[in-house]
Design an enzyme around this catalytic site. Structure first.
Site, PDB file in Angstrom:
ATOM      1  N   GLU A  83    -112.867  16.879  32.671  1.00 48.82           N
ATOM      2  CA  GLU A  83    -113.880  17.613  32.173  1.00 48.82           C
ATOM      3  C   GLU A  83    -114.679  18.511  33.162  1.00 48.82           C
ATOM      4  O   GLU A  83    -115.760  18.932  32.923  1.00 48.82           O
ATOM      5  CB  GLU A  83    -114.915  17.143  31.065  1.00 48.82           C
ATOM      6  CG  GLU A  83    -114.036  16.394  29.953  1.00 48.82           C
ATOM      7  CD  GLU A  83    -115.050  15.993  28.910  1.00 48.82           C
ATOM      8  OE1 GLU A  83    -116.302  16.010  28.904  1.00 48.82           O
ATOM      9  OE2 GLU A  83    -114.542  15.515  27.794  1.00 48.82           O
TER      10      GLU A  83
ATOM     11  N   GLU B 271    -108.760  11.824  26.024  1.00 47.80           N
ATOM     12  CA  GLU B 271    -109.883  11.389  25.083  1.00 47.80           C
ATOM     13  C   GLU B 271    -110.035  11.941  23.680  1.00 47.80           C
ATOM     14  O   GLU B 271    -109.925  13.179  23.424  1.00 47.80           O
ATOM     15  CB  GLU B 271    -111.070  11.884  25.775  1.00 47.80           C
ATOM     16  CG  GLU B 271    -111.703  11.312  27.028  1.00 47.80           C
ATOM     17  CD  GLU B 271    -112.973  11.583  27.671  1.00 47.80           C
ATOM     18  OE1 GLU B 271    -113.818  11.700  26.886  1.00 47.80           O
ATOM     19  OE2 GLU B 271    -112.956  11.628  28.819  1.00 47.80           O
TER      20      GLU B 271
HETATM   21  O1  AHR Z   1    -116.016   9.182  26.340  1.00 45.41           O
HETATM   22  C1  AHR Z   1    -117.273   9.669  26.551  1.00 45.41           C
HETATM   23  C2  AHR Z   1    -117.416  11.003  27.403  1.00 45.41           C
HETATM   24  O2  AHR Z   1    -117.016  11.855  26.797  1.00 45.41           O
HETATM   25  C3  AHR Z   1    -116.870  10.801  28.790  1.00 45.41           C
HETATM   26  O3  AHR Z   1    -117.395  10.426  29.733  1.00 45.41           O
HETATM   27  C4  AHR Z   1    -116.482  12.429  29.019  1.00 45.41           C
HETATM   28  O4  AHR Z   1    -115.358  12.729  29.715  1.00 45.41           O
HETATM   29  C5  AHR Z   1    -116.439  13.057  27.664  1.00 45.41           C
HETATM   30  O5  AHR Z   1    -117.399  14.248  27.289  1.00 45.41           O
END
Ligand code: AHR
Length: 509
Positions: free
Chosen positions: A182, A310
């Site tokens: 990210e 994610e």
């Molecule tokens: O999964 C929780 C968080 O969400 C992670 O650290 C991040 O990559 C995302 O914003």
């Protein structure tokens, strides 16, 4: 491929399955996990030394058993946002020498008691592959190369020898490496512009592949449908680079990572939200095609796949990250998880990996306490998918009424569809057809003729509860899997707010 025909609310739905019409192989890695140094995921989750439920390594045995039951093929580590200030060297060698550091993503203190060698050992015990994410915040390319050498090298060199000194002779052969996490996000330590990221990712990728050409490199995308995604793909999806030139079957970047969390207070916007994730996959796939066309990547170079590393239901207001993001999941959330997974099966052609965020305690289907584990509502569809929805994705046509109200995100309406009956189907390598159906309606059960189902014995697995709001807690197991069988005759009744997986031997009748 799944096609959807919208019918009037008072018409009868139908589902047609084409077991011989294989669309694409389902990559087992779509059932991947993610363990970040965040909240109680590592400490108190997978690693809990001193607890009688832990083994001699300090690993929770009940969590290991759960991961094995889920047959998790790959696990991403160590973050997430955490990785933007992580120095892997802090987490190797004798534990008493490891430094404690301020942790800037979730504002805690990192003891570094659990690091690379502990994670690798845990993966070996679970029977899963490690997937490491590189520090694109405060980390350097030298450090990243050192980590790759530590994990994978067989040579007589400094970091490979450090691994040997730390007790591990054989290389870990870590295949999957992410070029940051990210990096576009304003919450990142050392956030990057797309221009700066693309330049850096390209240079790091070249060096990493020179050191170990066998690795799979994952580019940091955003949502899959942003100008960041377009730009970084255009700049990095190339093949004729130093070290790879002359080989027109290889590329620098192998996968493109995207993330999406969904949530809504109301059931139907909540359960239909993951339809947006499926649309994001389609859009990212089109951007990959575009980059390949514009950069004249030969068709002999395999298409870059999507690494949805994610995904989950998460409302960060309800479960703030700084407080460990311990989301309590409802039946509505379990249906949302089914819709995410149906989307991954329907888009199997483009899916190289997906990682539920996260595997334990932090926005997770699996919760630990000192006394044991709780499997949340979302655990159950995930388990059924992982057990049965493997092999090939096959064609399915659905005629169903459609939910036409508010969606979250709003753009779902008008860019994709939101049927009450959300379906996908697979045929396994040993010839079993599996049909996954989420009935998202809170009011209506649907009696559905299943065209293409030819079997006299059908296994039936149902996930349901009294209402869409029910949750599981210690001693209160309201949502689980109900198993039964069916003779395959007449229509099948899909209960209101239910997830059902039907499974039969292909050509058995
Ligand atoms: O999964 C929780 C968080 O969400 C992670 O650290 C991040 O990559 C995302 O914003």
């Amino acid at each position: 491929m799944a096609t959807f025909t919208r019918i009037a609310d008072d018409e009868s739905p139908s589902i047609t399955i084409h077991p011989n019409h294989k669309i694409a192989r389902v990559n087992n890695n779509i059932y991947g996990g993610f363990t970040e140094h965040m909240g109680r995921c590592i400490y108190g989750g997978i690693y809990d030394p001193g607890n009688s439920l832990s083994d001699e390594n300090g690993f929770r045995k009940d969590v290991i058993e759960a991961m094995k039951e889920l047959n998790v093929p790959v696990v991403r580590y160590p973050g997430g946002n955490f990785v933007a200030t992580y120095h892997w060297l802090d987490g190797v060698g004798p534990k008493e020498n490891r430094p404690k550091r301020p942790e800037l993503a979730w504002l805690g203190i990192e003891s570094n008691e659990f690091g690379t060698d502990e994670f690798m050992k845990w993966c070996e015990i679970v029977g899963t592959e490690p997937y490491l994410c590189l520090n694109f915040g405060t980390g350097t390319l030298d450090e990243a190369l050192g980590w790759l050498e530590y994990c994978n090298s067989t040579q007589d060199t400094h970091y490979a020898n450090l691994r040997r000194k730390n007790g591990r002779d054989k290389p870990y052969k870590v295949k999957y490496w992410a070029l940051g996490n990210e990096c576009w996000g304003p919450w990142q330590v050392a956030q990057l512009t797309k221009e700066d990221y693309a330049k850096k990712a390209y240079q790091w990728a070249k060096a990493l592949k020179l050191l170990d050409p066998s690795i799979t490199l994952i580019l940091c995308g955003e949502t899959g449908y942003s100008s960041w995604d377009y730009y970084v793909l255009k700049e990095c999806v190339k093949w004729d680079v130093h070290g790879l030139s002359g080989d027109n079957t290889k590329s620098l970047i192998d996968m493109h990572s995207i993330h999406m969390y969904t949530a809504d207070k109301e059931h139907l916007p909540n359960a239909t939200a993951p339809r947006g994730a499926e649309r994001a996959i389609q859009m990212a796939s089109a951007l990959i095609d575009l980059a390949r066309i514009e950069n004249k990547v030969p068709e002999t170079v395999p298409k870059q796949t999507i690494c949805f590393d994610e995904w989950n239901v998460w409302d960060p207001v309800r479960a703030p990250g700084e407080q460990g993001a311990e989301e309590k999941y409802t039946l509505s959330d379990a249906l949302a998880v089914s819709v995410f997974l149906n989307g991954f099966i329907r888009q199997a052609k483009d899916m190289g990996m997906a990682n539920i965020a996260q595997s334990v305690n932090v926005i997770s289907p699996l919760m630990t306490s000192k006394e044991g584990i709780v499997k949340q509502t979302t655990w159950w569809p995930l388990l059924l998918f992982s057990k049965y929805m493997r092999g090939h994705s096959v064609a399915v046509n659905v005629r169903s009424p459609e939910y036409t109200g508010r969606t979250n995100p709003k753009w779902i309406r008008g860019t994709t569809e939101t049927p009450y009956l959300d379906c996908s189907a697979t045929v396994s390598d040993d010839g079993y057809v599996s049909l996954a159906v989420a009935n998202l309606s809170e009011e209506k059960a649907f009696e559905v003729p299943l065209e293409g189902l030819k079997a006299e014995t059908v296994e039936v697995y149902t996930v349901n509860g009294d209402s869409v709001d029910v949750v599981n807690a210690a001693g209160e197991h309201k949502v689980g899997i109900k198993e039964s069988s069916w003779d395959g005759k007449g229509p099948f009744k899909f209960g209101k707010h239910s997830f059902t997986l039907l499974r039969w031997k292909a050509g058995a009748a």
